[in-house]
Design a protein around this motif. Structure first.
Motif, PDB file in Angstrom:
ATOM      1  N   MET A   1      14.123   1.911   4.395  1.00 31.97           N
ATOM      2  CA  MET A   1      12.759   2.194   3.930  1.00 31.97           C
ATOM      3  C   MET A   1      12.029   0.873   3.676  1.00 31.97           C
ATOM      4  O   MET A   1      12.531   0.000   2.977  1.00 31.97           O
ATOM      5  N   SER A   2      10.845   0.711   4.268  1.00 31.85           N
ATOM      6  CA  SER A   2      10.101  -0.539   4.128  1.00 31.85           C
ATOM      7  C   SER A   2       9.479  -0.634   2.738  1.00 31.85           C
ATOM      8  O   SER A   2       9.157   0.383   2.121  1.00 31.85           O
ATOM      9  N   PRO A   3       9.307  -1.850   2.230  1.00 32.39           N
ATOM     10  CA  PRO A   3       8.703  -2.019   0.902  1.00 32.39           C
ATOM     11  C   PRO A   3       7.229  -1.631   0.907  1.00 32.39           C
ATOM     12  O   PRO A   3       6.579  -1.644   1.959  1.00 32.39           O
ATOM     13  N   LEU A   4       6.713  -1.280  -0.264  1.00 37.22           N
ATOM     14  CA  LEU A   4       5.287  -1.004  -0.378  1.00 37.22           C
ATOM     15  C   LEU A   4       4.489  -2.283  -0.123  1.00 37.22           C
ATOM     16  O   LEU A   4       3.487  -2.281   0.604  1.00 37.22           O
ATOM     17  N   LEU A   5       4.934  -3.389  -0.730  1.00 36.02           N
ATOM     18  CA  LEU A   5       4.276  -4.680  -0.563  1.00 36.02           C
ATOM     19  C   LEU A   5       5.264  -5.690  -0.010  1.00 36.02           C
ATOM     20  O   LEU A   5       6.388  -5.808  -0.502  1.00 36.02           O
ATOM     21  N   SER A   6       4.841  -6.408   1.011  1.00 32.98           N
ATOM     22  CA  SER A   6       5.664  -7.478   1.558  1.00 32.98           C
ATOM     23  C   SER A   6       4.806  -8.737   1.703  1.00 32.98           C
ATOM     24  O   SER A   6       3.722  -8.695   2.284  1.00 32.98           O
TER      25      SER A   6
END
Length: 233
Positions: A1-6
């Protein structure tokens, strides 16, 4: 699952003075993450870069997998970023309720006024008061509540406990924990590492414009004395 903020290798300058150097970090949905560091470490500059108020010289910023580096601040706000600045940004001539109603709602997650007043009872009591009549702690609560009223998914919160009494610091901590429980994600700039460890899941230590370390709460407790010395507290 990708982060909300990168944040990937972000650098930023004021004139010829480089303030951020290759800063990379991630914030997952539902997390509270803090940026800790001495004054001048670049913490506020990073928040300004995230919000679109200061343009990085290099790097990439993604929100929910979408690159937002070229978007102006108002479009980032409509995507769910909400800034609680260190000066709180309360409109002094408007009442508490007018401050809350002024910004547009940007998502279906926007808190209705009733919910704001339930979570911030002091604001309900002061709803007819102008901003100039609020204490520092009340202004801080209003600044946080206003962003929730907009429907921000990610709160960028800059030094919310600065200058507040211990009682008010505890109240702000309770509010941030309630905000997290409601599903809102928080990136918190905080010099008070003891306070940060009571509300956050993880901590990024900034030093000389770089991410020097990533710490969990157990590491903060084990190294508290060393960290307090580093932060000058």
């Amino acid at each position: 699952m990708s982060p909300l903020l990168s944040v990937e290798r972000v650098s930023a300058s004021y004139g010829e003075a480089e303030v951020l150097r290759d800063v990379s970090l991630e914030v997952a949905t539902g997390e509270v993450v803090t940026l800790v560091g001495r004054n001048g470490a670049g913490k506020t500059t990073l928040l300004r870069c995230l919000m679109g108020l200061h343009r990085p010289t290099a790097g990439r910023i993604t929100l929910d997998g979408t690159d937002i580096i070229g978007l102006p601040a108002h479009r980032r706000a409509r995507r769910g970023l909400g800034l609680v600045p260190d000066d709180r940004g309360v409109f002094a001539s408007l009442t508490v309720e007018e401050n809350l109603k002024l910004p547009p709602t940007v998502s279906k997650e926007a808190w209705p006024l009733d919910r704001v007043y339930e979570s911030f009872p002091v604001l309900k009591e002061r709803r007819k008061f102008p901003g100039t009549k609020l204490s520092g702690g009340e202004q801080q609560m209003l600044a946080i509540a206003r962003v929730l009223r907009m429907g921000a998914r990610l709160l960028l919160c800059d030094e919310p406990t600065e200058g507040l009494s211990p009682v008010l610091v505890r109240q702000i901590g309770d509010i941030l924990r309630d905000v997290k429980a409601s599903g809102v994600t928080v990136l918190l700039v905080e010099q008070n590492i003891r306070f940060a460890s009571t509300v956050a899941d993880r901590h990024y230590l900034l030093a000389q414009g770089r991410v020097a370390q990533t710490l969990d709460n157990a590491e903060v407790r084990e190294r508290e004395h060393e960290l307090l010395e580093h932060l000058g507290i």
